[in-house]
Design a protein around this motif. Structure first.
Motif, PDB file in Angstrom:
ATOM      1  N   ASP A  29       0.809  -1.232   0.000  1.00 56.90           N
ATOM      2  CA  ASP A  29       0.000   0.000   0.000  1.00 56.90           C
ATOM      3  C   ASP A  29       0.836   1.275   0.000  1.00 56.90           C
ATOM      4  N   HIS A  30       2.023   1.224  -0.622  1.00 58.30           N
ATOM      5  CA  HIS A  30       2.812   2.442  -0.801  1.00 58.30           C
ATOM      6  C   HIS A  30       2.281   3.233  -1.991  1.00 58.30           C
ATOM      7  N   ILE A  31       1.821   2.518  -3.011  1.00 57.15           N
ATOM      8  CA  ILE A  31       1.193   3.157  -4.174  1.00 57.15           C
ATOM      9  C   ILE A  31      -0.101   2.422  -4.493  1.00 57.15           C
ATOM     10  N   THR A  32      -1.045   3.154  -5.094  1.00 57.22           N
ATOM     11  CA  THR A  32      -2.320   2.545  -5.463  1.00 57.22           C
ATOM     12  C   THR A  32      -2.488   2.427  -6.970  1.00 57.22           C
ATOM     13  N   LYS A  33      -1.826   3.299  -7.727  1.00 56.61           N
ATOM     14  CA  LYS A  33      -1.922   3.273  -9.186  1.00 56.61           C
ATOM     15  C   LYS A  33      -0.552   3.508  -9.800  1.00 56.61           C
ATOM     16  N   ILE A  34      -0.325   2.813 -10.897  1.00 58.71           N
ATOM     17  CA  ILE A  34       0.884   3.021 -11.683  1.00 58.71           C
ATOM     18  C   ILE A  34       0.453   3.687 -12.977  1.00 58.71           C
ATOM     19  N   GLY A  35       0.948   4.881 -13.189  1.00 51.81           N
ATOM     20  CA  GLY A  35       0.576   5.619 -14.383  1.00 51.81           C
ATOM     21  C   GLY A  35       1.524   5.353 -15.531  1.00 51.81           C
ATOM     22  N   SER A  36       1.575   6.300 -16.412  1.00 51.65           N
ATOM     23  CA  SER A  36       2.402   6.157 -17.606  1.00 51.65           C
ATOM     24  C   SER A  36       3.875   6.415 -17.289  1.00 51.65           C
ATOM     25  N   LYS A  37       4.719   5.994 -18.220  1.00 52.56           N
ATOM     26  CA  LYS A  37       6.140   6.264 -18.098  1.00 52.56           C
ATOM     27  C   LYS A  37       6.333   7.756 -18.300  1.00 52.56           C
ATOM     28  N   PHE A  38       6.952   8.399 -17.336  1.00 57.80           N
ATOM     29  CA  PHE A  38       7.113   9.853 -17.296  1.00 57.80           C
ATOM     30  C   PHE A  38       8.382  10.299 -18.007  1.00 57.80           C
ATOM     31  N   GLY A  39       9.394   9.443 -17.982  1.00 60.82           N
ATOM     32  CA  GLY A  39      10.661   9.778 -18.618  1.00 60.82           C
ATOM     33  C   GLY A  39      11.585   8.588 -18.674  1.00 60.82           C
ATOM     34  N   VAL A  40      12.560   8.670 -19.571  1.00 57.19           N
ATOM     35  CA  VAL A  40      13.559   7.622 -19.738  1.00 57.19           C
ATOM     36  C   VAL A  40      14.913   8.292 -19.849  1.00 57.19           C
ATOM     37  N   GLY A  41      15.862   7.806 -19.062  1.00 55.97           N
ATOM     38  CA  GLY A  41      17.221   8.331 -19.121  1.00 55.97           C
ATOM     39  C   GLY A  41      18.200   7.213 -19.368  1.00 55.97           C
ATOM     40  N   LEU A  48       4.973   7.836 -13.290  1.00 56.68           N
ATOM     41  CA  LEU A  48       4.053   8.628 -12.494  1.00 56.68           C
ATOM     42  C   LEU A  48       3.141   7.646 -11.765  1.00 56.68           C
ATOM     43  N   CYS A  49       3.069   7.738 -10.438  1.00 54.46           N
ATOM     44  CA  CYS A  49       2.255   6.826  -9.636  1.00 54.46           C
ATOM     45  C   CYS A  49       1.391   7.628  -8.670  1.00 54.46           C
ATOM     46  N   GLU A  50       0.436   6.944  -8.067  1.00 57.40           N
ATOM     47  CA  GLU A  50      -0.451   7.584  -7.092  1.00 57.40           C
ATOM     48  C   GLU A  50      -0.349   6.851  -5.765  1.00 57.40           C
ATOM     49  N   ILE A  51      -0.305   7.618  -4.663  1.00 58.73           N
ATOM     50  CA  ILE A  51      -0.256   7.031  -3.324  1.00 58.73           C
ATOM     51  C   ILE A  51      -1.672   6.965  -2.752  1.00 58.73           C
ATOM     52  N   PRO A  52      -1.896   6.212  -1.664  1.00 57.16           N
ATOM     53  CA  PRO A  52      -3.242   6.051  -1.107  1.00 57.16           C
ATOM     54  C   PRO A  52      -3.956   7.371  -0.773  1.00 57.16           C
ATOM     55  N   GLU A  53      -3.207   8.422  -0.454  1.00 57.46           N
ATOM     56  CA  GLU A  53      -3.819   9.712  -0.128  1.00 57.46           C
ATOM     57  C   GLU A  53      -4.319  10.442  -1.374  1.00 57.46           C
ATOM     58  N   GLY A  54      -4.075   9.884  -2.553  1.00 53.81           N
ATOM     59  CA  GLY A  54      -4.543  10.480  -3.792  1.00 53.81           C
ATOM     60  C   GLY A  54      -3.531  11.392  -4.472  1.00 53.81           C
ATOM     61  N   GLU A  55      -2.384  11.599  -3.862  1.00 53.83           N
ATOM     62  CA  GLU A  55      -1.357  12.463  -4.455  1.00 53.83           C
ATOM     63  C   GLU A  55      -0.554  11.699  -5.502  1.00 53.83           C
ATOM     64  N   ASN A  56      -0.038  12.428  -6.479  1.00 51.71           N
ATOM     65  CA  ASN A  56       0.843  11.838  -7.481  1.00 51.71           C
ATOM     66  C   ASN A  56       2.286  11.908  -6.999  1.00 51.71           C
ATOM     67  N   ILE A  57       3.022  10.847  -7.260  1.00 47.03           N
ATOM     68  CA  ILE A  57       4.451  10.805  -6.946  1.00 47.03           C
ATOM     69  C   ILE A  57       5.194  10.278  -8.172  1.00 47.03           C
ATOM     70  N   ILE A  58       6.492  10.435  -8.139  1.00 44.14           N
ATOM     71  CA  ILE A  58       7.345   9.913  -9.198  1.00 44.14           C
ATOM     72  C   ILE A  58       8.166   8.764  -8.624  1.00 44.14           C
TER      73      ILE A  58
END
Length: 105
Positions: A29-41, A48-58
């Motif tokens: 339960d560290h993240i609830t959603k896995i979004g799209s690939k934000f960048g490649v290096g 881009l992911c989402e945490i249980p509180e609804g905030e977006n994180i990288i």
């Protein structure tokens, strides 16, 4: 990844390693959603992911086996004392090292 060779089996690759890491983050339960690939290096992929509180994180997934990054042993102090290493282990060390720097900042 499945390869049809004399010794039929499976190889553990970076996408599989990434999948296991993201699955553990979701299971704990560290993240609830896995979004799209934000960048490649050259050293990592960023999602881009989402945490249980609804905030977006990288989330940055380290990857040191890139063809353009073969001199990693000479450039990274945490590998200089080693005569050999596994790329998965080197990626783990790079992630731990970067996490320590990010916490300090």
């Amino acid at each position: 990844m499945h390869k049809n060779t004399k010794c039929d089996g499976y190889a553990f690759n970076y996408p599989g390693y990434d999948f296991l890491a993201l699955r553990i983050f979701m299971k704990r339960d560290h993240i609830t959603k896995i979004g799209s690939k934000f960048g490649v290096g050259k050293e990592s992929d960023i999602y881009l992911c989402e945490i249980p509180e609804g905030e977006n994180i990288i989330i940055k997934l380290e990857r040191l086996e890139r063809a353009s990054f073969r001199a990693v042993k000479d450039k990274r102090d945490y590998l200089k004392h080693r005569t050999s290493f596994v790329w998965f282990y080197a990626s783990r060390l790079a992630a731990k090292n970067e996490y320590a720097f990010m916490k300090a900042l």
